[in-house]
Design an enzyme around this catalytic site. Structure first.
Site, mmCIF file in Angstrom:
data_model
loop_
_atom_site.group_PDB
_atom_site.id
_atom_site.type_symbol
_atom_site.label_atom_id
_atom_site.label_comp_id
_atom_site.label_asym_id
_atom_site.label_seq_id
_atom_site.Cartn_x
_atom_site.Cartn_y
_atom_site.Cartn_z
ATOM 1 N N GLU A 106 0.676 -4.535 -7.050
ATOM 2 C CA GLU A 106 -0.292 -4.343 -8.117
ATOM 3 C C GLU A 106 0.155 -3.273 -9.110
ATOM 4 O O GLU A 106 0.778 -2.285 -8.742
ATOM 5 C CB GLU A 106 -1.659 -3.989 -7.517
ATOM 6 C CG GLU A 106 -2.228 -5.182 -6.793
ATOM 7 C CD GLU A 106 -3.594 -4.936 -6.164
ATOM 8 O OE1 GLU A 106 -4.347 -5.910 -6.064
ATOM 9 O OE2 GLU A 106 -3.909 -3.805 -5.780
ATOM 10 N N CYS A 119 0.006 2.575 -14.156
ATOM 11 C CA CYS A 119 0.267 3.026 -12.789
ATOM 12 C C CYS A 119 1.173 1.980 -12.126
ATOM 13 O O CYS A 119 0.794 0.827 -11.960
ATOM 14 C CB CYS A 119 -1.072 3.155 -12.074
ATOM 15 S SG CYS A 119 -0.899 3.747 -10.396
ATOM 16 N N CYS A 126 3.717 0.398 2.011
ATOM 17 C CA CYS A 126 4.188 1.779 2.131
ATOM 18 C C CYS A 126 4.336 2.112 3.610
ATOM 19 O O CYS A 126 3.541 1.653 4.428
ATOM 20 C CB CYS A 126 3.192 2.739 1.486
ATOM 21 S SG CYS A 126 3.825 4.433 1.393
ATOM 22 N N CYS A 130 -0.404 7.438 5.170
ATOM 23 C CA CYS A 130 -1.409 8.446 4.806
ATOM 24 C C CYS A 130 -2.783 7.849 5.142
ATOM 25 O O CYS A 130 -3.078 6.715 4.758
ATOM 26 C CB CYS A 130 -1.320 8.801 3.325
ATOM 27 S SG CYS A 130 0.264 9.543 2.891
ATOM 28 N N CYS A 133 -5.345 6.162 2.438
ATOM 29 C CA CYS A 133 -4.812 5.297 1.378
ATOM 30 C C CYS A 133 -4.817 3.848 1.833
ATOM 31 O O CYS A 133 -4.316 3.513 2.909
ATOM 32 C CB CYS A 133 -3.394 5.738 1.017
ATOM 33 S SG CYS A 133 -2.666 4.721 -0.281
ATOM 34 N N CYS A 353 -7.170 4.717 -7.787
ATOM 35 C CA CYS A 353 -6.139 5.322 -6.936
ATOM 36 C C CYS A 353 -6.423 5.021 -5.478
ATOM 37 O O CYS A 353 -7.542 5.171 -5.013
ATOM 38 C CB CYS A 353 -6.158 6.843 -7.032
ATOM 39 S SG CYS A 353 -5.966 7.477 -8.640
HETATM 40 N N1 SAH Z 1 3.426 7.782 -2.299
HETATM 41 C C1 SAH Z 1 3.146 8.480 -3.520
HETATM 42 C C2 SAH Z 1 2.545 7.628 -4.620
HETATM 43 C C3 SAH Z 1 1.384 6.736 -4.242
HETATM 44 S S1 SAH Z 1 -0.196 7.461 -4.042
HETATM 45 C C4 SAH Z 1 2.271 9.685 -3.228
HETATM 46 O O1 SAH Z 1 1.838 9.847 -2.097
HETATM 47 O O2 SAH Z 1 2.068 10.487 -4.120
HETATM 48 C C5 SAH Z 1 -0.778 7.954 -5.587
HETATM 49 C C6 SAH Z 1 -1.949 8.946 -5.515
HETATM 50 O O3 SAH Z 1 -3.189 8.327 -5.118
HETATM 51 C C7 SAH Z 1 -1.684 10.023 -4.511
HETATM 52 O O4 SAH Z 1 -2.049 11.300 -4.904
HETATM 53 C C8 SAH Z 1 -2.536 9.559 -3.377
HETATM 54 O O5 SAH Z 1 -2.711 10.534 -2.475
HETATM 55 C C9 SAH Z 1 -3.791 9.098 -4.099
HETATM 56 N N2 SAH Z 1 -4.683 8.304 -3.249
HETATM 57 C C10 SAH Z 1 -4.321 7.542 -2.202
HETATM 58 N N3 SAH Z 1 -5.406 6.974 -1.628
HETATM 59 C C11 SAH Z 1 -6.480 7.377 -2.336
HETATM 60 C C12 SAH Z 1 -7.882 7.088 -2.239
HETATM 61 N N4 SAH Z 1 -8.367 6.274 -1.321
HETATM 62 N N5 SAH Z 1 -8.695 7.651 -3.152
HETATM 63 C C13 SAH Z 1 -8.195 8.452 -4.110
HETATM 64 N N6 SAH Z 1 -6.890 8.756 -4.251
HETATM 65 C C14 SAH Z 1 -6.035 8.222 -3.376
#
Ligand code: SAH
Length: 382
Positions: A106, A119, A126, A130, A133, A353
């Site tokens: 996406e 974005c 991934c 985390c 996410c 995000c």
């Molecule tokens: N792997 C990279 C890029 C992808 S995440 C990284 O970790 O930075 C992009 C951003 O979205 C990151 O700051 C991540 O922590 C945030 N993010 C992930 N899941 C989210 C959620 N459920 N709500 C809000 N932000 C989120």
């Protein structure tokens, strides 16, 4: 490394031709040199591709007919295929792009009054897991090629139309879609070079941001290769909590991560660093944690971006209350730490995000584990 042109062999039924989206300016010039063509020819073709969104050599009218035929025989220009696209009530636009027979990623465009941010994803799924996410629940399949990364920008730019540079709607790119960009280093760096090249999308360095969960050695490597803006996904001010939320922290704890950030700004003084902090109710939004964060932020010239958590099906986390986010921000601001709160955009089409899922054929079995946890009722289905 760029691939050389494949030798045409009679015994091969199909030869996969190099895709010109895989090359940055230098790579393209080298490729043209290998078929006996001058560098300016590569520059001409690049302009057709990125300024006019032309992928058919036949339409490149200032390129001689003989060369157009030679190019058609040896190379291709293939953008990603749009599986579907959706527009949110707030103007946010999301594309699901098919990357191969079974995987899709996406890409999201977020228009604002003074800028438009795309974005971009770097991997199919991934592998970092985390906890908060949505992409993590999908598992991991593979890295995207440079063509598949720059192709996302190309698809969005074409959709937004050919307009003079100063009226351009796409002004910023953030590598914050699916995946960890620093785990796909070469392809991401090459694609970012086309984003910043005048013959490509011509974006200023500071308008291209790479976001990382904190791969310390790769941050150092990035400082050698580029001075794009860096976003670091911090989410917690101490190792105990951060390891719980971002398992990578076990390998690269906060002190080491901040060390890499200090080295990045020392090496690239014009680059900015933003620490991202997703606000989760009762998890990382207490005033005490804001005070801990203030102490960390003294060590690196930076700003903090608070991101209200975006929910997705099956998550055990919730968004922090607005009042708690405001209090958290106030503690940071009162201590002179520049702190913004990201406005949630596109959540009605799951484009916010952390909500990007695409379509991932998981090779880590994480999806199966996630489903099992859901079935066992260990997480609250949203
Ligand atoms: N792997 C990279 C890029 C992808 S995440 C990284 O970790 O930075 C992009 C951003 O979205 C990151 O700051 C991540 O922590 C945030 N993010 C992930 N899941 C989210 C959620 N459920 N709500 C809000 N932000 C989120």
């Amino acid at each position: 490394m760029h691939r050389a042109l494949p030798a045409l062999r009679n015994d091969l039924v199909t030869v996969v031709k190099p895709n010109l989206f895989d090359y940055d300016r230098q790579g393209l010039r080298d490729l043209f040199a290998s078929i006996g063509e001058k560098p300016y020819r590569a520059d001409q073709v690049m302009k057709w591709m990125y300024h006019r969104h032309v992928t058919d050599f036949g339409q490149m009218t200032d390129v001689g007919k003989a060369l157009r035929e030679k190019l058609s025989a040896h190379v291709d220009i293939v953008p990603p295929k749009t599986v579907f696209e959706k527009q949110s009530a707030d103007g946010t636009h999301k594309w699901l792009l098919g990357m191969d027979g079974s995987n899709a990623i996406e890409t999201v465009f977020i228009p604002e009054t003074s800028r438009g941010t795309l974005c971009v994803s770097s991997q199919v799924g991934c592998g970092l897991n985390c906890q908060f996410c949505s992409t993590a629940t999908q598992g991991f399949n593979r890295n995207l090629s440079a063509a598949e990364i720059i192709g996302q920008v190309w698809v969005a730019a074409r959709h937004l139309g050919n307009v003079p540079h100063h009226q351009r709607k796409l002004t910023n790119v953030v590598m914050m879609g699916m995946g960890e960009p620093l785990l796909n280093f070469d392809n991401v760096v090459r694609a970012m070079s086309v984003m910043r090249d005048d013959l490509g999308f011509g974006l200023a360095n500071k308008r291209v941001t790479l976001s990382t969960a904190g791969l310390v050695p790769m941050i150092d490597k990035l400082s050698e290769a580029s001075d794009v803006s860096l976003a670091v996904s911090l989410h917690a001010p101490n190792d105990e909590l951060r390891t719980e939320l971002v398992p990578l922290n076990k390998k690269y704890p906060i002190a080491e991560l901040l060390g890499a950030c200090q080295r990045y700004v020392a090496k690239r003084p014009r680059a900015s660093i933003t620490f991202e902090y997703t606000m989760m109710k009762g998890i990382n939004d207490k005033p005490e944690l804001a005070r801990q964060l203030v102490k960390l932020m003294r060590k690196v010239p930076s700003k903090v971006n608070l991101i209200p958590f975006n929910p997705f099906t099956g998550t055990r986390f919730e968004r922090s209350e607005e009042e708690d986010i405001r209090n958290f921000q106030k503690i940071l601001l009162d201590a002179n730490v520049l702190t913004t709160v990201r406005r949630t955009r596109g959540d009605d089409i799951d484009a916010a995000c952390g909500q990007l899922k695409g379509q991932v054929v998981d090779r880590t079995r994480r999806q199966a584990e996630f489903r099992r946890t859901l079935d066992e009722g260990q997480v609250d289905a949203a």
